[in-house]
Design an enzyme around this catalytic site. Sequence first.
Site, PDB file in Angstrom:
ATOM      1  N   LYS A 179       0.832  -1.199   0.000  1.00 35.94           N
ATOM      2  CA  LYS A 179       0.000   0.000   0.000  1.00 35.94           C
ATOM      3  C   LYS A 179       0.866   1.250   0.000  1.00 35.94           C
ATOM      4  O   LYS A 179       1.928   1.278   0.596  1.00 35.94           O
ATOM      5  CB  LYS A 179      -0.925  -0.002   1.229  1.00 35.94           C
ATOM      6  CG  LYS A 179      -2.087  -0.972   1.120  1.00 35.94           C
ATOM      7  CD  LYS A 179      -3.051  -0.789   2.270  1.00 35.94           C
ATOM      8  CE  LYS A 179      -4.268  -1.681   2.113  1.00 35.94           C
ATOM      9  NZ  LYS A 179      -5.212  -1.523   3.250  1.00 35.94           N
ATOM     10  N   HIS A 248      -7.762 -12.739   0.942  1.00 34.23           N
ATOM     11  CA  HIS A 248      -7.597 -12.026   2.210  1.00 34.23           C
ATOM     12  C   HIS A 248      -7.659 -12.983   3.391  1.00 34.23           C
ATOM     13  O   HIS A 248      -6.984 -12.783   4.404  1.00 34.23           O
ATOM     14  CB  HIS A 248      -8.666 -10.945   2.342  1.00 34.23           C
ATOM     15  CG  HIS A 248      -8.381  -9.971   3.450  1.00 34.23           C
ATOM     16  ND1 HIS A 248      -7.210  -9.248   3.528  1.00 34.23           N
ATOM     17  CD2 HIS A 248      -9.119  -9.614   4.533  1.00 34.23           C
ATOM     18  CE1 HIS A 248      -7.234  -8.480   4.615  1.00 34.23           C
ATOM     19  NE2 HIS A 248      -8.367  -8.693   5.238  1.00 34.23           N
ATOM     20  N   ARG A 251      -4.268 -14.473   3.885  1.00 31.02           N
ATOM     21  CA  ARG A 251      -3.370 -13.501   4.528  1.00 31.02           C
ATOM     22  C   ARG A 251      -3.685 -13.404   6.018  1.00 31.02           C
ATOM     23  O   ARG A 251      -2.782 -13.376   6.856  1.00 31.02           O
ATOM     24  CB  ARG A 251      -3.516 -12.137   3.845  1.00 31.02           C
ATOM     25  CG  ARG A 251      -2.762 -10.985   4.515  1.00 31.02           C
ATOM     26  CD  ARG A 251      -2.840  -9.752   3.631  1.00 31.02           C
ATOM     27  NE  ARG A 251      -2.597  -8.506   4.339  1.00 31.02           N
ATOM     28  CZ  ARG A 251      -1.402  -7.962   4.558  1.00 31.02           C
ATOM     29  NH1 ARG A 251      -0.316  -8.600   4.152  1.00 31.02           N
ATOM     30  NH2 ARG A 251      -1.293  -6.816   5.183  1.00 31.02           N
ATOM     31  N   HIS A 274       2.568  -3.625   7.610  1.00 31.97           N
ATOM     32  CA  HIS A 274       1.738  -2.606   8.253  1.00 31.97           C
ATOM     33  C   HIS A 274       2.617  -1.463   8.752  1.00 31.97           C
ATOM     34  O   HIS A 274       3.636  -1.696   9.407  1.00 31.97           O
ATOM     35  CB  HIS A 274       0.978  -3.192   9.443  1.00 31.97           C
ATOM     36  CG  HIS A 274      -0.166  -4.055   9.057  1.00 31.97           C
ATOM     37  ND1 HIS A 274      -0.713  -4.993   9.894  1.00 31.97           N
ATOM     38  CD2 HIS A 274      -0.883  -4.133   7.904  1.00 31.97           C
ATOM     39  CE1 HIS A 274      -1.710  -5.608   9.288  1.00 31.97           C
ATOM     40  NE2 HIS A 274      -1.827  -5.096   8.076  1.00 31.97           N
ATOM     41  N   TYR A 283      -5.999  -6.288  12.977  1.00 26.80           N
ATOM     42  CA  TYR A 283      -6.041  -7.280  11.907  1.00 26.80           C
ATOM     43  C   TYR A 283      -5.998  -8.693  12.454  1.00 26.80           C
ATOM     44  O   TYR A 283      -6.636  -9.602  11.944  1.00 26.80           O
ATOM     45  CB  TYR A 283      -4.847  -7.048  10.979  1.00 26.80           C
ATOM     46  CG  TYR A 283      -4.931  -7.763   9.664  1.00 26.80           C
ATOM     47  CD1 TYR A 283      -4.457  -9.058   9.534  1.00 26.80           C
ATOM     48  CD2 TYR A 283      -5.481  -7.145   8.552  1.00 26.80           C
ATOM     49  CE1 TYR A 283      -4.517  -9.727   8.333  1.00 26.80           C
ATOM     50  CE2 TYR A 283      -5.546  -7.803   7.334  1.00 26.80           C
ATOM     51  CZ  TYR A 283      -5.057  -9.089   7.232  1.00 26.80           C
ATOM     52  OH  TYR A 283      -5.129  -9.744   6.031  1.00 26.80           O
TER      53      TYR A 283
END
Length: 310
Positions: A179, A248, A251, A274, A283
Amino acid sequence: MNPNVNVPDALAGPLQRFYDYLNHEKGLSAHTQSNYQRQLSIMTQQLIVLGIKDWQQVDAGWVRQLASKGMREGLKASSIATRLSSLRSFFDYLISIDILEANPAKGVSAPKKKRPLPKNLDIDDVGQLLDVNDNDPLSIRDRSMMELMYGAGLRLAELVGIDINHVQFSQGEIRVIGKGNKERKAPFSGQAKEWLVCWLKVRPSLASEGEPALFVSKRGTRISHRNVQKRMEEWGIKQGVSSHISPHKLRHSFATHMLESSGNLRAVQELLGHENISTTQIYTNLDFQHLADVYDSAHPRARKKKKSDD
């Protein structure tokens, strides 16, 4: 309005003018107008009980009380947000007709919605999913993708974006772009490495000449996000896994299993890419007590002194 509650004219008059405005000038649907009236009616009655007799008495503190009351009543965050939105629109109207100078609801926000976390697969489910032994190139590709997602905790976009020259077998690392276009190195080994070797052997039978992407579709070009999602979902059904399979979820399972085995929140944060550890905490669905225990046992200023330390 509740017929048992006496609404002062100073409150009722502006409300009626607002409803007329919504109907004649804004031209909102009957359903939307009804929603405004219902929400404002509830809050007006609550304010009356609190002693409010005029809209000019309402400040941000009163608005916060309304939001808190909604929380105590068990309203969802989205319902409280809708209620506050109605109030902000009404106060904006009162400003436009010179009844108020400022909107007391502007700085008051609803509680944040809880983000639902995907349920992770247990280790047995992961083993069942990854027990793919078909020898056709697409099956080898799919197992390689799933092994890599679970083995390195990759995001879907990171997996799809990998080029062949991003893979460093000797170092056991893959360069991925996460990201915010941030680059990181994701370690991989074991089954993920073995199946990636298998895929690279059969990849030329599918890939177009000069295609840089590590994983390609039947068309020979970089595989799409949707294709990966669809294939993993299909493999979950084919392998008889009871839980719905998604990239997802693999993950999330990686993060959860790594944390359960190591207890090292910082390491998991780095592996997931992150930026903030608070994201990792959410998470992986950690409870606060676990974090407190980690802190108490690890932080040099938090550990209790032993007698031998004196």
